[in-house]
Design a protein around this motif. Structure first.
Motif, mmCIF file in Angstrom:
data_model
loop_
_atom_site.group_PDB
_atom_site.id
_atom_site.type_symbol
_atom_site.label_atom_id
_atom_site.label_comp_id
_atom_site.label_asym_id
_atom_site.label_seq_id
_atom_site.Cartn_x
_atom_site.Cartn_y
_atom_site.Cartn_z
ATOM 1 N N ALA A 158 0.839 -1.204 0.000
ATOM 2 C CA ALA A 158 0.000 0.000 0.000
ATOM 3 C C ALA A 158 0.869 1.247 0.000
ATOM 4 O O ALA A 158 1.863 1.321 0.728
ATOM 5 C CB ALA A 158 -0.926 -0.004 1.210
ATOM 6 N N HIS A 204 -5.726 5.381 1.531
ATOM 7 C CA HIS A 204 -6.818 4.624 0.889
ATOM 8 C C HIS A 204 -6.372 3.196 0.582
ATOM 9 O O HIS A 204 -7.135 2.250 0.793
ATOM 10 C CB HIS A 204 -7.282 5.309 -0.402
ATOM 11 N N GLU A 205 -5.162 3.076 0.083
ATOM 12 C CA GLU A 205 -4.647 1.742 -0.234
ATOM 13 C C GLU A 205 -4.473 0.900 1.025
ATOM 14 O O GLU A 205 -4.676 -0.308 1.004
ATOM 15 C CB GLU A 205 -3.319 1.846 -0.993
ATOM 16 N N THR A 258 -7.939 -0.364 1.980
ATOM 17 C CA THR A 258 -8.315 -1.432 1.047
ATOM 18 C C THR A 258 -7.560 -2.718 1.368
ATOM 19 O O THR A 258 -8.139 -3.809 1.368
ATOM 20 C CB THR A 258 -8.070 -0.991 -0.401
#
Length: 185
Positions: free
Chosen positions: A74, A78-79, A82
């Motif tokens: 990541a 946001h990553e 997720t």
């Protein structure tokens, strides 16, 4: 030989929990599934509670390895979110046996201190990872992290109670949609 036998007993414990749907399983059943005697199972773990605890440590170690691997890839908050959510619902973490083990883990945590401590550690790590990603994205990262954790737990409960389970992809999408709605507020 000992590590292989311990691993066989841990895997048999997870399978027996899934088969019975409850913690009302015996060391003899677990040992039989693992292809060994109850006496040998007691030798390695001492009690059924210790076998159950070892099974949950195994489940958490699998989850932790997948989460760490995903988080290493990541590149931003946001990553990271997720990655955490995807790790919760990978096929190895969201298969029927593991879902059954999780539900019984929560039941066991109500009456056994070692299991309760392990559950608290898992929750603290999940919360910490979620907060790390959410702090730069949300005005109320605490509330959103709590909601994400509750949604993940809830999807595991629903998975256990459905005749036709949710897919890993559908479960991931539901939580990611919840996160996006929470971030828009």
């Amino acid at each position: 030989m000992e590590p292989q036998r311990r691993d066989a007993l841990v895997r048999a414990t997870i399978a027996e929990i899934a088969n019975a749907g409850t913690l009302d399983i015996t060391v003899a059943r677990i040992a039989r599934r693992a292809g060994m005697s109850p006496a040998l199972a007691h030798h390695y773990f001492g009690s059924k509670d210790q076998m159950l605890l070892a099974a949950m440590r195994h489940v958490l170690a699998t989850f932790g390895a997948e989460a760490r691997g995903a988080l290493a890839m990541a590149t931003g908050p946001h990553e990271r979110l997720t990655a955490i959510v995807r790790a919760c619902f990978t096929p190895s973490n969201f298969r029927d046996e593991v879902v059954a083990a999780w539900l019984n883990f929560y039941v066991q945590a109500q009456r056994e201190g070692g299991t309760r401590r392990l559950l608290h550690i898992y929750h603290a790590r999940l919360r910490s990872n979620l907060l790390h990603a959410l702090r730069s994205l949300s005005d109320d990262p605490d509330a959103l992290a709590e909601g994400i954790g509750a949604m993940i737990d809830g999807l595991y409960v629903r998975q256990a109670l459905r005749r036709e389970g949710l897919s890993s992809e559908a479960s991931t999408a539901l939580v990611l949609d919840y996160i996006e709605m929470g971030l828009r507020r």
